[in-house]
Design an enzyme around this catalytic site. Structure first.
Site, PDB file in Angstrom:
ATOM      1  N   ASP A 295     -33.313  10.717 -16.849  1.00 43.22           N
ATOM      2  CA  ASP A 295     -34.210   9.672 -16.347  1.00 43.22           C
ATOM      3  C   ASP A 295     -35.113  10.220 -15.241  1.00 43.22           C
ATOM      4  O   ASP A 295     -34.708  11.096 -14.485  1.00 43.22           O
ATOM      5  CB  ASP A 295     -33.351   8.512 -15.833  1.00 43.22           C
ATOM      6  CG  ASP A 295     -34.112   7.202 -15.805  1.00 43.22           C
ATOM      7  OD1 ASP A 295     -35.284   7.180 -16.229  1.00 43.22           O
ATOM      8  OD2 ASP A 295     -33.536   6.203 -15.352  1.00 43.22           O
ATOM      9  N   GLY A 296     -36.294   9.663 -15.168  1.00 40.66           N
ATOM     10  CA  GLY A 296     -37.186   9.983 -14.040  1.00 40.66           C
ATOM     11  C   GLY A 296     -38.390  10.836 -14.405  1.00 40.66           C
ATOM     12  O   GLY A 296     -39.129  11.278 -13.523  1.00 40.66           O
ATOM     13  N   ASN A 297     -38.600  11.066 -15.691  1.00 33.44           N
ATOM     14  CA  ASN A 297     -39.751  11.885 -16.105  1.00 33.44           C
ATOM     15  C   ASN A 297     -41.071  11.272 -15.655  1.00 33.44           C
ATOM     16  O   ASN A 297     -41.974  11.970 -15.193  1.00 33.44           O
ATOM     17  CB  ASN A 297     -39.788  12.023 -17.635  1.00 33.44           C
ATOM     18  CG  ASN A 297     -38.633  12.830 -18.171  1.00 33.44           C
ATOM     19  OD1 ASN A 297     -37.889  13.433 -17.401  1.00 33.44           O
ATOM     20  ND2 ASN A 297     -38.470  12.843 -19.477  1.00 33.44           N
TER      21      ASN A 297
ATOM     22  N   ARG B 191     -47.668  10.148 -17.488  1.00 33.90           N
ATOM     23  CA  ARG B 191     -46.217  10.123 -17.695  1.00 33.90           C
ATOM     24  C   ARG B 191     -45.746  11.181 -18.693  1.00 33.90           C
ATOM     25  O   ARG B 191     -44.684  11.779 -18.534  1.00 33.90           O
ATOM     26  CB  ARG B 191     -45.788   8.747 -18.192  1.00 33.90           C
ATOM     27  CG  ARG B 191     -45.941   7.632 -17.175  1.00 33.90           C
ATOM     28  CD  ARG B 191     -45.635   6.282 -17.803  1.00 33.90           C
ATOM     29  NE  ARG B 191     -44.333   6.278 -18.431  1.00 33.90           N
ATOM     30  CZ  ARG B 191     -43.179   6.169 -17.770  1.00 33.90           C
ATOM     31  NH1 ARG B 191     -43.174   6.022 -16.476  1.00 33.90           N
ATOM     32  NH2 ARG B 191     -42.039   6.188 -18.412  1.00 33.90           N
TER      33      ARG B 191
ATOM     34  N   HIS C 168     -42.479  14.124 -19.485  1.00 32.43           N
ATOM     35  CA  HIS C 168     -41.615  14.327 -20.656  1.00 32.43           C
ATOM     36  C   HIS C 168     -41.663  15.790 -21.109  1.00 32.43           C
ATOM     37  O   HIS C 168     -40.665  16.352 -21.533  1.00 32.43           O
ATOM     38  CB  HIS C 168     -42.045  13.413 -21.810  1.00 32.43           C
ATOM     39  CG  HIS C 168     -41.878  11.958 -21.497  1.00 32.43           C
ATOM     40  ND1 HIS C 168     -40.774  11.461 -20.845  1.00 32.43           N
ATOM     41  CD2 HIS C 168     -42.684  10.887 -21.738  1.00 32.43           C
ATOM     42  CE1 HIS C 168     -40.894  10.151 -20.693  1.00 32.43           C
ATOM     43  NE2 HIS C 168     -42.049   9.779 -21.219  1.00 32.43           N
TER      44      HIS C 168
ATOM     45  N   GLU D 199     -34.362   0.494 -27.096  1.00 31.32           N
ATOM     46  CA  GLU D 199     -35.206  -0.378 -26.257  1.00 31.32           C
ATOM     47  C   GLU D 199     -36.521   0.310 -25.871  1.00 31.32           C
ATOM     48  O   GLU D 199     -37.446  -0.334 -25.388  1.00 31.32           O
ATOM     49  CB  GLU D 199     -34.464  -0.779 -24.971  1.00 31.32           C
ATOM     50  CG  GLU D 199     -33.319  -1.783 -25.188  1.00 31.32           C
ATOM     51  CD  GLU D 199     -32.066  -1.172 -25.819  1.00 31.32           C
ATOM     52  OE1 GLU D 199     -31.739  -0.005 -25.495  1.00 31.32           O
ATOM     53  OE2 GLU D 199     -31.437  -1.831 -26.674  1.00 31.32           O
TER      54      GLU D 199
ATOM     55  N   ARG E 141     -42.329   0.709 -24.860  1.00 31.72           N
ATOM     56  CA  ARG E 141     -43.237   1.486 -24.002  1.00 31.72           C
ATOM     57  C   ARG E 141     -44.637   1.524 -24.612  1.00 31.72           C
ATOM     58  O   ARG E 141     -44.798   1.261 -25.812  1.00 31.72           O
ATOM     59  CB  ARG E 141     -42.711   2.913 -23.857  1.00 31.72           C
ATOM     60  CG  ARG E 141     -41.454   2.925 -23.051  1.00 31.72           C
ATOM     61  CD  ARG E 141     -40.906   4.319 -22.879  1.00 31.72           C
ATOM     62  NE  ARG E 141     -39.749   4.219 -21.991  1.00 31.72           N
ATOM     63  CZ  ARG E 141     -39.487   5.050 -21.001  1.00 31.72           C
ATOM     64  NH1 ARG E 141     -40.250   6.088 -20.772  1.00 31.72           N
ATOM     65  NH2 ARG E 141     -38.441   4.869 -20.238  1.00 31.72           N
TER      66      ARG E 141
ATOM     67  N   LEU F  66     -22.064  25.593 -28.427  1.00 33.39           N
ATOM     68  CA  LEU F  66     -22.295  24.233 -27.924  1.00 33.39           C
ATOM     69  C   LEU F  66     -23.044  23.375 -28.940  1.00 33.39           C
ATOM     70  O   LEU F  66     -23.977  23.836 -29.593  1.00 33.39           O
ATOM     71  CB  LEU F  66     -23.113  24.329 -26.620  1.00 33.39           C
ATOM     72  CG  LEU F  66     -23.532  23.022 -25.953  1.00 33.39           C
ATOM     73  CD1 LEU F  66     -23.443  23.162 -24.434  1.00 33.39           C
ATOM     74  CD2 LEU F  66     -24.946  22.616 -26.334  1.00 33.39           C
TER      75      LEU F  66
ATOM     76  N   ARG G  45     -27.004   2.844 -13.837  1.00 39.92           N
ATOM     77  CA  ARG G  45     -26.701   2.034 -15.030  1.00 39.92           C
ATOM     78  C   ARG G  45     -26.330   2.946 -16.188  1.00 39.92           C
ATOM     79  O   ARG G  45     -26.707   4.113 -16.221  1.00 39.92           O
ATOM     80  CB  ARG G  45     -27.951   1.260 -15.486  1.00 39.92           C
ATOM     81  CG  ARG G  45     -28.412   0.166 -14.616  1.00 39.92           C
ATOM     82  CD  ARG G  45     -29.585  -0.548 -15.295  1.00 39.92           C
ATOM     83  NE  ARG G  45     -30.740   0.333 -15.467  1.00 39.92           N
ATOM     84  CZ  ARG G  45     -31.644   0.575 -14.523  1.00 39.92           C
ATOM     85  NH1 ARG G  45     -31.521   0.015 -13.341  1.00 39.92           N
ATOM     86  NH2 ARG G  45     -32.649   1.379 -14.758  1.00 39.92           N
TER      87      ARG G  45
HETATM   88  C1  FPP Z   1     -36.735   8.847 -19.231  1.00 39.30           C
HETATM   89  O1  FPP Z   1     -37.678   8.986 -18.196  1.00 39.30           O
HETATM   90  C2  FPP Z   1     -36.980   9.834 -20.275  1.00 39.30           C
HETATM   91  C3  FPP Z   1     -37.245   9.562 -21.597  1.00 39.30           C
HETATM   92  C4  FPP Z   1     -37.317   8.200 -22.134  1.00 39.30           C
HETATM   93  C5  FPP Z   1     -37.516  10.647 -22.572  1.00 39.30           C
HETATM   94  C6  FPP Z   1     -36.676  11.860 -22.373  1.00 39.30           C
HETATM   95  C7  FPP Z   1     -36.928  12.867 -23.416  1.00 39.30           C
HETATM   96  C8  FPP Z   1     -36.910  14.204 -23.179  1.00 39.30           C
HETATM   97  C9  FPP Z   1     -36.632  14.799 -21.869  1.00 39.30           C
HETATM   98  C10 FPP Z   1     -37.142  15.159 -24.294  1.00 39.30           C
HETATM   99  C11 FPP Z   1     -36.235  14.957 -25.433  1.00 39.30           C
HETATM  100  C12 FPP Z   1     -36.403  16.006 -26.438  1.00 39.30           C
HETATM  101  C13 FPP Z   1     -36.460  15.801 -27.784  1.00 39.30           C
HETATM  102  C14 FPP Z   1     -36.573  16.975 -28.650  1.00 39.30           C
HETATM  103  C15 FPP Z   1     -36.422  14.457 -28.380  1.00 39.30           C
HETATM  104  P1  FPP Z   1     -38.642   7.770 -17.886  1.00 39.30           P
HETATM  105  O2  FPP Z   1     -39.868   7.911 -18.713  1.00 39.30           O
HETATM  106  O3  FPP Z   1     -37.903   6.482 -18.082  1.00 39.30           O
HETATM  107  O4  FPP Z   1     -38.964   8.019 -16.368  1.00 39.30           O
HETATM  108  P2  FPP Z   1     -39.231   6.888 -15.278  1.00 39.30           P
HETATM  109  O5  FPP Z   1     -37.951   6.100 -15.154  1.00 39.30           O
HETATM  110  O6  FPP Z   1     -39.557   7.686 -14.051  1.00 39.30           O
HETATM  111  O7  FPP Z   1     -40.386   6.061 -15.769  1.00 39.30           O
END
Ligand code: FPP
Length: 249
Positions: free
Chosen positions: A25-27, A38, A42, A72, A76, A136, A203
Site C-alpha cells: 500500500d502507498g504507491n 499515481r 505503481h 474492490e 479506481r 520461492l 486494515r
Molecule cells: C496500493 O497502493 C497498490 C496497488 C493497488 C497496486 C500494487 C501493484 C503493484 C505494486 C504491482 C503488482 C505487479 C503485478 C505484476 C500485478 P495505492 O494505489 O492504494 O496507494 P495509496 O493508498 O497511496 O493511494
C-alpha cells in the site's frame, strides 16, 4: 535504546516465516509526494516487489503472497485500472527472467475470468515459464477478494454435498481449506505466518481472511515503493520476537 544495527544481528535464520503475505500500500501517496501521477508509484512498486522477492528468496521464504489488485479496486479511475492491468505484461518482459534465474515460481489467486485477456495471458506465461522452479512461490493475488473466495468455496462444497460426494458432517477445516484458492500452495505453507502492510493503514482489506486467522501482523508507515530488503529484514526481525501460541499457552 532501540539500536537497529544490534537488532539486525539477531535476525534468526531458524525462524524465517515460511509464508509472508504483503499488502503493498502507498504507491499513490509515494508518487504524489514526488508530484508525479499515481501510476508512477505503481511502477516504482514493481521494482520494490522485485527486490523484496529476491531478498525473501535468499532468506529462504517459501511463499510470498502479494495483494496486487482487490475485487474492490475496479472503482479506481479507468486509466489507473488500465495501467495496473498492464503491469503483468511489463512484469513478464522485465522481471520474470531474473526471477526465473533465482528459481522463483510464479502463481496466482483471484477471480481470473474478469481480467483483461492480455493481463491473464501475461501471467499465465509467467506461471508456465517458471512452473518447474522449486524455490520461492511468488503468488499474485489479482482481482482477489477474501469474502468472495469463501463464498465460492461454500457454493462448491454445497454442490459436492448435493452430488453426494460427502456429507455435511464430513466438512472440517481441512476440507474447507481445500476449496480455497490457496489450495495449490504447498500444504504446510498455505497460511501466511506473517502479514506485512505498508503505508500506515491498519486494515486487512479482505486479504486472505481465512488463511490469516493465526498470522502475525506487521504494520509500517513506510510507503510500498520505499519498502526494500532492509525493511523486510526489520519485519522478519520483529516476527522473530513474537511468541506464536496458536490459541495455546
Ligand atoms: C496500493 O497502493 C497498490 C496497488 C493497488 C497496486 C500494487 C501493484 C503493484 C505494486 C504491482 C503488482 C505487479 C503485478 C505484476 C500485478 P495505492 O494505489 O492504494 O496507494 P495509496 O493508498 O497511496 O493511494
Amino acid at each position: 535504546m532501540f539500536n537497529f544495527k544490534r537488532k539486525k544481528k539477531i535476525l534468526n535464520l531458524e525462524h524465517i516465516p515460511h509464508h509472508i503475505g504483503i499488502i503493498m500500500d502507498g504507491n499513490g501517496r509515494w508518487a504524489k509526494k514526488r508530484m508525479q501521477p499515481r501510476v508512477f508509484g505503481h511502477k516504482a512498486g514493481m521494482d520494490a516487489l522485485q527486490n523484496v522477492t529476491i531478498k525473501a528468496s535468499d532468506l529462504g521464504v517459501k511463499v510470498l503472497t502479494v495483494y496486487a489488485f482487490s475485487t474492490e479496486n475496479w472503482s479506481r479511475p479507468e486509466d489507473e485500472v488500465k495501467f495496473i492491468m498492464n503491469l503483468p505484461v511489463e512484469f513478464f518482459d522485465k522481471y520474470v527472467p531474473e526471477l526465473h534465474r533465482n528459481n522463483v515460481r510464479v502463481q496466482m489467486i483471484g477471480e481470473l475470468n474478469r481480467l483483461p485477456k492480455e493481463t491473464l495471458s501475461a501471467l499465465e506465461r509467467a506461471i508456465e515459464k517458471t512452473k518447474h522452479n522449486s524455490g520461492l512461490v511468488l503468488n499474485f493475488a489479482l482481482n482477489y477478494g477474501g469474502r468472495s473466495e469463501i463464498t465460492s468455496a461454500i457454493k462448491l462444497i454445497a454442490q459436492d454435498v448435493l452430488e453426494a460426494r460427502f456429507n455435511p458432517g464430513d466438512i472440517d477445516e481441512d476440507l474447507v481449506a481445500n476449496y480455497l484458492m490457496t489450495n495449490h500452495l504447498p500444504y504446510l505453507y498455505r497460511d501466511p505466518d506473517l502479514v506485512i502492510r505498508t503505508s500506515g493503514e491498519l486494515r486487512l482489506s479482505n486479504f486472505l481472511p481465512w488463511q490469516t486467522a493465526y498470522s502475525e501482523f506487521y504494520f509500517t508507515d513506510v510507503l510500498w515503493p520505499d519498502f526494500n530488503a532492509e525493511e523486510l529484514e526489520k519485519a522478519i526481525s520483529d516476527f522473530n520476537q513474537r511468541h506464536r501460541r496458536f490459541g495455546g499457552v
